[in-house]
Design a protein around this motif. Structure first.
Motif, PDB file in Angstrom:
ATOM      1  N   HIS A  53       0.819  -1.211   0.000  1.00  0.00           N
ATOM      2  CA  HIS A  53       0.000   0.000   0.000  1.00  0.00           C
ATOM      3  C   HIS A  53       0.857   1.268   0.000  1.00  0.00           C
ATOM      4  O   HIS A  53       0.335   2.365   0.226  1.00  0.00           O
ATOM      5  N   HIS A  57      -1.014   2.882  -5.506  1.00  0.00           N
ATOM      6  CA  HIS A  57      -1.259   1.449  -5.406  1.00  0.00           C
ATOM      7  C   HIS A  57      -2.702   1.116  -5.720  1.00  0.00           C
ATOM      8  O   HIS A  57      -3.596   1.957  -5.648  1.00  0.00           O
ATOM      9  N   ASP A  59      -5.700  -1.423  -4.555  1.00  0.00           N
ATOM     10  CA  ASP A  59      -6.206  -2.365  -3.553  1.00  0.00           C
ATOM     11  C   ASP A  59      -6.887  -3.536  -4.252  1.00  0.00           C
ATOM     12  O   ASP A  59      -7.630  -3.348  -5.224  1.00  0.00           O
ATOM     13  N   HIS A  63      -8.302  -7.028   0.327  1.00  0.00           N
ATOM     14  CA  HIS A  63      -7.883  -6.065   1.343  1.00  0.00           C
ATOM     15  C   HIS A  63      -9.006  -5.758   2.319  1.00  0.00           C
ATOM     16  O   HIS A  63      -8.765  -5.499   3.494  1.00  0.00           O
ATOM     17  N   ILE A  71      -4.698  -9.539  -5.483  1.00  0.00           N
ATOM     18  CA  ILE A  71      -4.367  -8.606  -6.564  1.00  0.00           C
ATOM     19  C   ILE A  71      -3.904  -9.329  -7.823  1.00  0.00           C
ATOM     20  O   ILE A  71      -4.050  -8.808  -8.933  1.00  0.00           O
ATOM     21  N   SER A 155      -6.389   6.972   1.219  1.00  0.00           N
ATOM     22  CA  SER A 155      -7.490   6.015   1.263  1.00  0.00           C
ATOM     23  C   SER A 155      -8.773   6.659   0.767  1.00  0.00           C
ATOM     24  O   SER A 155      -8.953   7.877   0.876  1.00  0.00           O
ATOM     25  N   HIS A 167     -14.886   1.497   1.165  1.00  0.00           N
ATOM     26  CA  HIS A 167     -14.327   0.255   0.624  1.00  0.00           C
ATOM     27  C   HIS A 167     -15.415  -0.799   0.421  1.00  0.00           C
ATOM     28  O   HIS A 167     -15.380  -1.573  -0.544  1.00  0.00           O
ATOM     29  N   ARG A 176     -12.908  -0.999  -8.909  1.00  0.00           N
ATOM     30  CA  ARG A 176     -11.485  -1.070  -8.594  1.00  0.00           C
ATOM     31  C   ARG A 176     -11.022   0.321  -8.156  1.00  0.00           C
ATOM     32  O   ARG A 176     -11.649   1.331  -8.464  1.00  0.00           O
ATOM     33  N   PRO A 197      -1.446  -3.248 -11.872  1.00  0.00           N
ATOM     34  CA  PRO A 197      -0.859  -3.845 -10.669  1.00  0.00           C
ATOM     35  C   PRO A 197       0.027  -5.023 -11.016  1.00  0.00           C
ATOM     36  O   PRO A 197      -0.142  -5.678 -12.055  1.00  0.00           O
ATOM     37  N   CYS A 204      -2.788  -8.350  -0.899  1.00  0.00           N
ATOM     38  CA  CYS A 204      -4.003  -7.545  -0.747  1.00  0.00           C
ATOM     39  C   CYS A 204      -3.946  -6.249  -1.546  1.00  0.00           C
ATOM     40  O   CYS A 204      -4.931  -5.505  -1.581  1.00  0.00           O
ATOM     41  N   ALA A 205      -2.809  -5.961  -2.175  1.00  0.00           N
ATOM     42  CA  ALA A 205      -2.646  -4.737  -2.965  1.00  0.00           C
ATOM     43  C   ALA A 205      -1.368  -4.860  -3.773  1.00  0.00           C
ATOM     44  O   ALA A 205      -0.596  -5.821  -3.609  1.00  0.00           O
ATOM     45  N   SER A 206      -1.141  -3.860  -4.613  1.00  0.00           N
ATOM     46  CA  SER A 206       0.108  -3.808  -5.370  1.00  0.00           C
ATOM     47  C   SER A 206       0.463  -2.367  -5.677  1.00  0.00           C
ATOM     48  O   SER A 206      -0.412  -1.583  -6.067  1.00  0.00           O
TER      49      SER A 206
END
Length: 225
Positions: A53, A57, A59, A63, A71, A155, A167, A176, A197, A204-206
């Motif tokens: 994160h 990034h 999510d 996540h 991801i 966020s 979220h 996304r 990503p 959970c993310a990239s």
């Protein structure tokens, strides 16, 4: 003078470094050298560790919900294609929620991707009073066919949120998301987004290297006043 048909690129990714802002408790960026050029070694070789994160990034649904895709499993189409950058920073105070009316001036014929500039200048140190999305705004965008939303804050939810309502809207509407973008120098208008990503198994993310490419430099989208 730049030729009218020259494509312009905007790099909307912040630099990832050891002091890059992160949610408290997230793993910072660390780099160490595992090999260095020398008479017995033909290369420099490094190893890195970091929170996925950090910086710009994407999510993954994993996540914010167990049993959802990581991801590496998300489709790539939402991260590549026509998008609109919408400015609302002049209407917001620190800690405010982005409401639909903040985006209405540029909402005609929205493309599938919307990036929102909520800050006058992207934060370079951690602050917990950043603007975030009102959940109703994400519902409104999804109802107009938007597939991906992006923001220039840490966020889509306020830093203090424990329920992550924004979220959860992303999850319900299969939206996304890109966070921590840098939109300071990007004029409001339409672009091509490129922000793929990495294929990180189980993550959970990239981090992404997010870019915008001009679609028609001589005729950018001009929102209705």
């Amino acid at each position: 003078m730049t030729p009218a048909n020259t494509t312009q690129l905007w790099d909307i990714s912040p630099l990832i470094h050891a002091d890059a802002p992160l949610f408290p408790g997230d793993a910072p960026y660390r780099l160490q050298w595992t090999a260095r050029l020398s008479p017995g070694c033909p290369v420099n070789l490094s190893a890195i560790s970091l929170s996925p994160h950090i910086g710009a990034h994407a999510d993954a649904p994993l996540h914010y919900a167990d049993g959802q895709p990581d991801i590496a499993s998300v489709a790539l189409e939402p991260y590549l294609g026509p998008c609109r950058v919408i400015h609302c920073h002049a209407q917001l105070q620190r800690g405010a929620l982005i409401q639909p009316q903040h985006l209405q001036h540029a909402a005609q014929d929205l493309p599938p991707r919307v990036l929102v500039r909520a800050l006058a200048q992207a934060d370079t140190q951690w602050r917990d009073d950043f603007p975030a999305f009102a959940p109703a705004t994400l519902v409104w965008l999804a109802d107009q066919g938007v597939q991906l939303v992006g923001i220039d804050t840490a966020s889509v939810d306020p830093a203090s949120s424990k329920t992550l309502e924004a979220h959860q809207v992303l999850l319900r509407h299969r939206l996304r998301v890109l966070e921590n973008l840098v939109l300071d120098a990007v004029p409001e208008g339409d672009y091509e987004l490129i922000a793929l990503p990495l294929k990180l198994a189980g993550a959970c993310a990239s981090p992404v290297r997010a870019l915008l490419r001009s679609i028609s430099p001589s005729h950018p989208h001009k929102p209705t006043p």
